[in-house]
Design a protein around this motif. Structure first.
Motif, short mmCIF file in Angstrom:
data_model
loop_
_atom_site.label_atom_id
_atom_site.label_comp_id
_atom_site.label_asym_id
_atom_site.label_seq_id
_atom_site.Cartn_x
_atom_site.Cartn_y
_atom_site.Cartn_z
N SER A 2 1.08 -1.23 0.02
CA SER A 2 0.03 -0.11 0.02
C SER A 2 0.92 1.22 -0.09
O SER A 2 1.57 1.39 0.77
CB SER A 2 -0.87 0.04 1.17
OG SER A 2 -1.55 1.24 1.30
N LEU A 3 0.60 2.12 -0.90
CA LEU A 3 1.22 3.59 -0.75
C LEU A 3 0.28 4.49 -0.65
O LEU A 3 -0.63 4.38 -1.61
CB LEU A 3 1.93 3.77 -2.44
CG LEU A 3 2.95 2.67 -2.70
CD1 LEU A 3 3.65 3.00 -4.22
CD2 LEU A 3 4.12 2.71 -1.85
N SER A 4 0.31 5.34 0.35
CA SER A 4 -0.51 6.34 0.45
C SER A 4 -0.02 7.67 1.01
O SER A 4 1.41 7.64 1.12
CB SER A 4 -1.45 5.79 1.41
OG SER A 4 -0.70 5.42 2.90
N LYS A 5 -0.78 8.53 1.26
CA LYS A 5 -0.30 9.98 1.59
C LYS A 5 -1.21 10.51 2.67
O LYS A 5 -2.32 10.37 2.83
CB LYS A 5 -0.46 11.13 0.31
CG LYS A 5 0.48 10.83 -0.89
CD LYS A 5 0.05 11.63 -1.81
CE LYS A 5 0.89 11.45 -3.32
NZ LYS A 5 0.58 12.08 -4.44
N LYS A 6 -0.43 10.99 3.62
CA LYS A 6 -1.22 11.55 4.84
C LYS A 6 -0.30 12.64 5.52
O LYS A 6 0.77 12.71 5.70
CB LYS A 6 -1.27 10.32 5.91
CG LYS A 6 -2.13 10.62 7.03
CD LYS A 6 -2.30 9.49 8.15
CE LYS A 6 -3.17 10.09 9.19
NZ LYS A 6 -3.57 8.86 10.12
N ASP A 7 -1.13 13.53 5.74
CA ASP A 7 -0.42 14.81 6.17
C ASP A 7 1.09 15.42 5.54
O ASP A 7 2.07 15.58 6.36
CB ASP A 7 0.07 14.76 7.70
CG ASP A 7 -1.48 14.26 8.64
OD1 ASP A 7 -2.50 14.99 8.07
OD2 ASP A 7 -1.58 13.74 9.56
#
Length: 310
Positions: free
Chosen positions: A103-108
């Motif tokens: 899983s690749l994701s973006k947060k803050d």
């Protein structure tokens, strides 16, 4: 390497080998509608064990493109992680331990790498492995393939919360030696109650011998990709399963020869033969929850599974 263009809409990616053939390309738009997500899905196809620069180019694009929200990674979990580890701002403990990313994701503002397979494979296993199966019957686990899925399942089985209800032995068989060495390093010291073996089996006939030597009430898993990412099966038509065992084909699409070989013995050996549908559902929903920062409870999960089955 496919061309990568800046996303014009919020976009969720699927990094695989033959993504256009996956049901998710038809299912995700319906899931997005049901979840109230304003997003589309796009596939990124990379060859098996692609060059490092291809992994870095795809990962760099996802990291920098504003409307590219994240991705699910299938076959390339190990290779992408090793090629791009320095590009992640956050790596979760499972990804660190297994040296893989699903899983690749973006947060803050951070670009995050997660390994969701220990969770999703565990949920799938719990849907068909009876409670107290290992402590009651003393069977073993044979994982065909030394990739990310096998490592994730090993991590799941080895959790201390299971107490004595763990397989007495987990064997990982693979066609190539280097994968086995990296798997052994990643899984070292997991659970003293489990005897881990790492076996070089270059041919399907070698795997047949391992399966024939298993005790009753064992679990055999095809985690090689054969039958989906590449044609064929890790076993031959002459394979002979131990009685009362569980056979799991973790693919849900493709020619699934491994599954059909096991089904030919389903009645005579009292086998439970499982496909990869539940794994598919849990794998995708775990990553969607991470990428879009939304909870997916049991009720929502059942709804999404029903939508996919349609």
């Amino acid at each position: 390497m496919p061309s990568l263009k800046a996303a014009e809409l919020p976009t969720f990616y699927f990094i695989g080998v033959t993504t256009g053939q996956s049901s998710i390309m038809r299912v995700f738009p319906k899931w997005a509608k049901a979840l109230g997500l304003d997003a589309v899905i796009r596939g990124i196809d990379l060859s098996l064990h692609a060059p490092v620069e291809d992994y870095r180019r795809a990962t760099g694009f996802l990291k920098e493109d504003p409307l590219s929200l994240g991705a699910l990674v299938t076959t390339h979990k190990l290779d992408l992680y090793r090629a791009c580890r320095d590009m992640f701002d956050y790596i979760d403990p499972y990804a660190e331990k297994l040296e893989e990313v699903s899983s690749l994701s973006k947060k803050d503002g951070a670009f995050c790498a997660h390994a969701k397979d220990p969770i999703s494979s565990g949920l799938a296993l719990e849907s068909f492995v009876p409670p107290d199966f290992w402590v009651n019957h003393g069977g073993e686990v044979l994982l065909l393939g030394a990739g990310g899925s096998s490592l994730a399942m090993s991590l799941y089985f080895s959790q201390e919360r299971f107490g004595n209800n763990v397989p007495r032995r987990i064997s990982i068989a693979n066609r190539s030696g280097p994968r086995l060495k990296s798997a052994a390093a990643a899984l070292q010291g997991l659970n003293p109650k489990i005897d881990f073996r790492f076996l070089h089996c270059p041919t399907p006939a070698d795997n047949d011998k391992l399966i024939a030597a298993l005790p009753p009430y064992s679990l055999v898993v095809n985690a090689t990709g054969l039958g989906k990412d590449a044609p064929g099966s890790p076993t031959t038509d002459a394979v002979s399963y131990p009685e009362n065992s569980l056979v799991w084909e973790i693919n849900y699409r493709g020619n699934l020869i491994f599954k059909h070989q096991a089904e030919a013995q389903k009645e005579t050996k009292n086998l439970h033969v499982e496909d990869g549908w539940n794994y598919f559902i849990h794998g995708w929903t775990q990553v969607i929850a991470e990428v879009f920062h939304i909870p997916i409870d049991r009720q929502i999960l059942e709804r999404l599974s029903a939508i996919a089955k349609e």
